[in-house]
Design a protein around this motif. Sequence first.
Motif, PDB file in Angstrom:
ATOM      1  N   ARG A 129       0.829  -1.210   0.000  1.00 37.12           N
ATOM      2  CA  ARG A 129       0.000   0.000   0.000  1.00 37.12           C
ATOM      3  C   ARG A 129       0.861   1.257   0.000  1.00 37.12           C
ATOM      4  NH1 ARG A 129      -4.990  -0.422   4.101  1.00 37.12           N
ATOM      5  NH2 ARG A 129      -5.427   1.657   3.279  1.00 37.12           N
ATOM      6  N   GLN A 151       0.927   4.203  -2.893  1.00 36.32           N
ATOM      7  CA  GLN A 151       0.788   5.623  -2.584  1.00 36.32           C
ATOM      8  C   GLN A 151       1.945   6.422  -3.191  1.00 36.32           C
ATOM      9  OE1 GLN A 151      -1.740   7.088  -1.562  1.00 36.32           O
ATOM     10  NE2 GLN A 151      -1.212   8.941  -0.480  1.00 36.32           N
ATOM     11  N   PRO A 210      -8.636  12.005  -5.082  1.00 36.44           N
ATOM     12  CA  PRO A 210      -9.388  11.574  -3.889  1.00 36.44           C
ATOM     13  C   PRO A 210      -8.800  10.329  -3.233  1.00 36.44           C
ATOM     14  CG  PRO A 210     -10.893  12.067  -5.682  1.00 36.44           C
ATOM     15  CD  PRO A 210      -9.503  12.130  -6.247  1.00 36.44           C
ATOM     16  N   LYS A 211      -8.404   9.350  -4.036  1.00 39.37           N
ATOM     17  CA  LYS A 211      -7.790   8.128  -3.494  1.00 39.37           C
ATOM     18  C   LYS A 211      -6.470   8.460  -2.809  1.00 39.37           C
ATOM     19  CE  LYS A 211      -7.259   3.638  -3.061  1.00 39.37           C
ATOM     20  NZ  LYS A 211      -8.011   2.900  -2.071  1.00 39.37           N
ATOM     21  N   GLU A 266      -5.626  11.288  -1.381  1.00 41.09           N
ATOM     22  CA  GLU A 266      -5.867  11.997  -0.121  1.00 41.09           C
ATOM     23  C   GLU A 266      -6.380  11.065   0.970  1.00 41.09           C
ATOM     24  OE1 GLU A 266      -8.464  15.122  -1.385  1.00 41.09           O
ATOM     25  OE2 GLU A 266      -6.818  16.300  -2.234  1.00 41.09           O
ATOM     26  N   THR A 267      -7.345  10.203   0.643  1.00 39.80           N
ATOM     27  CA  THR A 267      -7.876   9.303   1.670  1.00 39.80           C
ATOM     28  C   THR A 267      -6.820   8.299   2.116  1.00 39.80           C
ATOM     29  OG1 THR A 267      -8.805   7.853  -0.033  1.00 39.80           O
ATOM     30  CG2 THR A 267     -10.271   9.495   0.924  1.00 39.80           C
ATOM     31  N   GLU A 268      -6.068   7.765   1.174  1.00 46.10           N
ATOM     32  CA  GLU A 268      -5.012   6.805   1.522  1.00 46.10           C
ATOM     33  C   GLU A 268      -3.914   7.496   2.338  1.00 46.10           C
ATOM     34  OE1 GLU A 268      -3.700   2.752   1.278  1.00 46.10           O
ATOM     35  OE2 GLU A 268      -5.593   3.732   0.889  1.00 46.10           O
ATOM     36  N   LYS A 270      -4.289   9.991   4.422  1.00 44.42           N
ATOM     37  CA  LYS A 270      -4.780  10.145   5.800  1.00 44.42           C
ATOM     38  C   LYS A 270      -4.650   8.840   6.578  1.00 44.42           C
ATOM     39  CE  LYS A 270      -8.037  13.846   4.791  1.00 44.42           C
ATOM     40  NZ  LYS A 270      -9.442  14.207   4.599  1.00 44.42           N
ATOM     41  N   LEU A 271      -5.026   7.735   5.932  1.00 44.05           N
ATOM     42  CA  LEU A 271      -4.923   6.433   6.598  1.00 44.05           C
ATOM     43  C   LEU A 271      -3.472   6.083   6.933  1.00 44.05           C
ATOM     44  CD1 LEU A 271      -7.487   4.361   4.490  1.00 44.05           C
ATOM     45  CD2 LEU A 271      -7.776   5.196   6.832  1.00 44.05           C
ATOM     46  N   GLU A 321      -2.310   8.206   9.850  1.00 46.10           N
ATOM     47  CA  GLU A 321      -2.876   7.690  11.092  1.00 46.10           C
ATOM     48  C   GLU A 321      -2.110   6.454  11.563  1.00 46.10           C
ATOM     49  OE1 GLU A 321      -7.033   7.019  10.362  1.00 46.10           O
ATOM     50  OE2 GLU A 321      -7.451   9.169  10.155  1.00 46.10           O
TER      51      GLU A 321
END
Length: 158
Positions: free
Chosen positions: A12, A16, A77-78, A80-82, A84-85, A88
């Motif tokens: 992953r 990214q 969008p993918k 940005e969401t990835e 953030k994950l 985290e």
Amino acid sequence: MVVTVDLIGKERLKKQKYRLRTILQLQNRIDQIDTELSGPGGLKYSDMPRSQGTFDKVGTLISEKMSKEKELNKILPKFETEGKLINEALVKMGELPQPNRGPLISQYCDLLRYYYLEDKPWEEILESFSFEKDDDSKLRLVHKWHGKALTLLKESQI
């Protein structure tokens, strides 16, 4: 019922990093097209015979720009969401207990962030850890840290 959690691992992180590179390439090409479109359409004089076929350079550039922007808007969008994950997960990793020896957990987090999220080459990563970039033993050490950081990242998510 068993719930499976999709752990953030090397694959992953690599995806990214690839997304980041793709976004940068698309943005650079869009900027190049904008520059070409904003400049004067100056005529080029040559003694060579002109082609009889018509070619709409402006139309071609505009259509290329639109397709690049569409592709960019599809990836963002993918990304940005990835992102953030992953951030985290790195924060969770930072909460792990410090090892008795070796680098700090924050250095492992920084290593993963530099390599995967900022797409820095190994030479720059060595410099950020205050190592000589020509020192092969330090490069091997940072590669070992990389492996350990990936292991700690998985452990922090379990």
